[in-house]
Design a protein around this motif. Sequence first.
Motif, PDB file in Angstrom:
ATOM      1  N   HIS A   1       0.830  -1.205   0.000  1.00  0.00           N
ATOM      2  CA  HIS A   1       0.000   0.000   0.000  1.00  0.00           C
ATOM      3  C   HIS A   1       0.864   1.256   0.000  1.00  0.00           C
ATOM      4  O   HIS A   1       0.576   2.218  -0.724  1.00  0.00           O
ATOM      5  N   ILE A   2       1.913   1.247   0.796  1.00  0.00           N
ATOM      6  CA  ILE A   2       2.816   2.407   0.850  1.00  0.00           C
ATOM      7  C   ILE A   2       3.466   2.635  -0.508  1.00  0.00           C
ATOM      8  O   ILE A   2       3.558   3.777  -0.980  1.00  0.00           O
ATOM      9  N   ALA A   3       3.902   1.565  -1.147  1.00  0.00           N
ATOM     10  CA  ALA A   3       4.538   1.696  -2.468  1.00  0.00           C
ATOM     11  C   ALA A   3       3.553   2.272  -3.477  1.00  0.00           C
ATOM     12  O   ALA A   3       3.918   3.140  -4.284  1.00  0.00           O
ATOM     13  N   ARG A   4       2.290   1.813  -3.431  1.00  0.00           N
ATOM     14  CA  ARG A   4       1.289   2.355  -4.361  1.00  0.00           C
ATOM     15  C   ARG A   4       1.007   3.825  -4.063  1.00  0.00           C
ATOM     16  O   ARG A   4       0.873   4.637  -4.981  1.00  0.00           O
ATOM     17  N   LEU A   5       0.927   4.182  -2.788  1.00  0.00           N
ATOM     18  CA  LEU A   5       0.691   5.581  -2.430  1.00  0.00           C
ATOM     19  C   LEU A   5       1.857   6.465  -2.870  1.00  0.00           C
ATOM     20  O   LEU A   5       1.652   7.593  -3.345  1.00  0.00           O
ATOM     21  N   GLN A   6       3.077   5.963  -2.733  1.00  0.00           N
ATOM     22  CA  GLN A   6       4.229   6.737  -3.179  1.00  0.00           C
ATOM     23  C   GLN A   6       4.194   6.932  -4.689  1.00  0.00           C
ATOM     24  O   GLN A   6       4.510   8.024  -5.181  1.00  0.00           O
ATOM     25  N   ALA A   7       3.815   5.907  -5.417  1.00  0.00           N
ATOM     26  CA  ALA A   7       3.710   6.032  -6.870  1.00  0.00           C
ATOM     27  C   ALA A   7       2.622   7.039  -7.240  1.00  0.00           C
ATOM     28  O   ALA A   7       2.808   7.858  -8.151  1.00  0.00           O
ATOM     29  N   ASP A   8       1.497   7.002  -6.529  1.00  0.00           N
ATOM     30  CA  ASP A   8       0.428   7.973  -6.768  1.00  0.00           C
ATOM     31  C   ASP A   8       0.905   9.394  -6.485  1.00  0.00           C
ATOM     32  O   ASP A   8       0.598  10.321  -7.235  1.00  0.00           O
ATOM     33  N   MET A   9       1.657   9.552  -5.405  1.00  0.00           N
ATOM     34  CA  MET A   9       2.183  10.883  -5.063  1.00  0.00           C
ATOM     35  C   MET A   9       3.126  11.392  -6.150  1.00  0.00           C
ATOM     36  O   MET A   9       3.077  12.559  -6.533  1.00  0.00           O
ATOM     37  N   ARG A  10       3.991  10.516  -6.651  1.00  0.00           N
ATOM     38  CA  ARG A  10       4.902  10.928  -7.726  1.00  0.00           C
ATOM     39  C   ARG A  10       4.111  11.343  -8.965  1.00  0.00           C
ATOM     40  O   ARG A  10       4.422  12.342  -9.603  1.00  0.00           O
ATOM     41  N   HIS A  11       3.077  10.565  -9.275  1.00  0.00           N
ATOM     42  CA  HIS A  11       2.245  10.872 -10.435  1.00  0.00           C
ATOM     43  C   HIS A  11       1.550  12.233 -10.253  1.00  0.00           C
ATOM     44  O   HIS A  11       1.540  13.070 -11.173  1.00  0.00           O
ATOM     45  N   LEU A  12       0.985  12.470  -9.077  1.00  0.00           N
ATOM     46  CA  LEU A  12       0.329  13.749  -8.811  1.00  0.00           C
ATOM     47  C   LEU A  12       1.325  14.902  -8.837  1.00  0.00           C
ATOM     48  O   LEU A  12       1.019  15.992  -9.336  1.00  0.00           O
ATOM     49  N   TYR A  13       2.518  14.666  -8.311  1.00  0.00           N
ATOM     50  CA  TYR A  13       3.549  15.701  -8.330  1.00  0.00           C
ATOM     51  C   TYR A  13       3.897  16.075  -9.770  1.00  0.00           C
ATOM     52  O   TYR A  13       4.002  17.266 -10.103  1.00  0.00           O
ATOM     53  N   GLU A  14       4.047  15.076 -10.618  1.00  0.00           N
ATOM     54  CA  GLU A  14       4.348  15.357 -12.015  1.00  0.00           C
ATOM     55  C   GLU A  14       3.198  16.098 -12.690  1.00  0.00           C
ATOM     56  O   GLU A  14       3.430  17.012 -13.495  1.00  0.00           O
ATOM     57  N   GLN A  15       1.975  15.740 -12.369  1.00  0.00           N
ATOM     58  CA  GLN A  15       0.829  16.456 -12.925  1.00  0.00           C
ATOM     59  C   GLN A  15       0.827  17.913 -12.469  1.00  0.00           C
ATOM     60  O   GLN A  15       0.563  18.817 -13.266  1.00  0.00           O
ATOM     61  N   MET A  16       1.127  18.152 -11.213  1.00  0.00           N
ATOM     62  CA  MET A  16       1.153  19.524 -10.698  1.00  0.00           C
ATOM     63  C   MET A  16       2.272  20.328 -11.372  1.00  0.00           C
ATOM     64  O   MET A  16       2.099  21.505 -11.664  1.00  0.00           O
ATOM     65  N   ARG A  17       3.411  19.699 -11.594  1.00  0.00           N
ATOM     66  CA  ARG A  17       4.515  20.405 -12.250  1.00  0.00           C
ATOM     67  C   ARG A  17       4.130  20.831 -13.651  1.00  0.00           C
ATOM     68  O   ARG A  17       4.536  21.902 -14.113  1.00  0.00           O
ATOM     69  N   THR A  18       3.366  20.007 -14.361  1.00  0.00           N
ATOM     70  CA  THR A  18       2.991  20.359 -15.724  1.00  0.00           C
ATOM     71  C   THR A  18       1.936  21.458 -15.745  1.00  0.00           C
ATOM     72  O   THR A  18       1.795  22.142 -16.747  1.00  0.00           O
ATOM     73  N   LEU A  19       1.226  21.654 -14.636  1.00  0.00           N
ATOM     74  CA  LEU A  19       0.214  22.702 -14.583  1.00  0.00           C
ATOM     75  C   LEU A  19       0.814  24.071 -14.280  1.00  0.00           C
ATOM     76  O   LEU A  19       0.194  25.086 -14.555  1.00  0.00           O
ATOM     77  N   GLN A  20       2.001  24.120 -13.695  1.00  0.00           N
ATOM     78  CA  GLN A  20       2.621  25.391 -13.358  1.00  0.00           C
ATOM     79  C   GLN A  20       3.073  26.095 -14.633  1.00  0.00           C
ATOM     80  O   GLN A  20       3.559  25.462 -15.569  1.00  0.00           O
ATOM     81  N   PRO A  21       2.930  27.415 -14.665  1.00  0.00           N
ATOM     82  CA  PRO A  21       3.390  28.155 -15.850  1.00  0.00           C
ATOM     83  C   PRO A  21       4.909  28.072 -15.971  1.00  0.00           C
ATOM     84  O   PRO A  21       5.622  28.080 -14.986  1.00  0.00           O
TER      85      PRO A  21
END
Length: 67
Positions: A32-52
Amino acid sequence: MESRLTDLEIKVAYQDDLLDALNRLVATQQDHIARLQADMRHLYEQMRTLQPSGSGSPEIEPPPPHY
């Protein structure tokens, strides 16, 4: 004397079962921790692409009119 030995063997058997159950629980939690970490990385990358792009810092928005 034999009764005490039997009692100890029973306790060890219960402890072995408990240890196996705890090991399975820890392995499940690690998955579960590994999946949550992968989700966090994915969300972080999505947030980075949203920044100008450009300055690297988000633009400051003016406050809403009711302020």
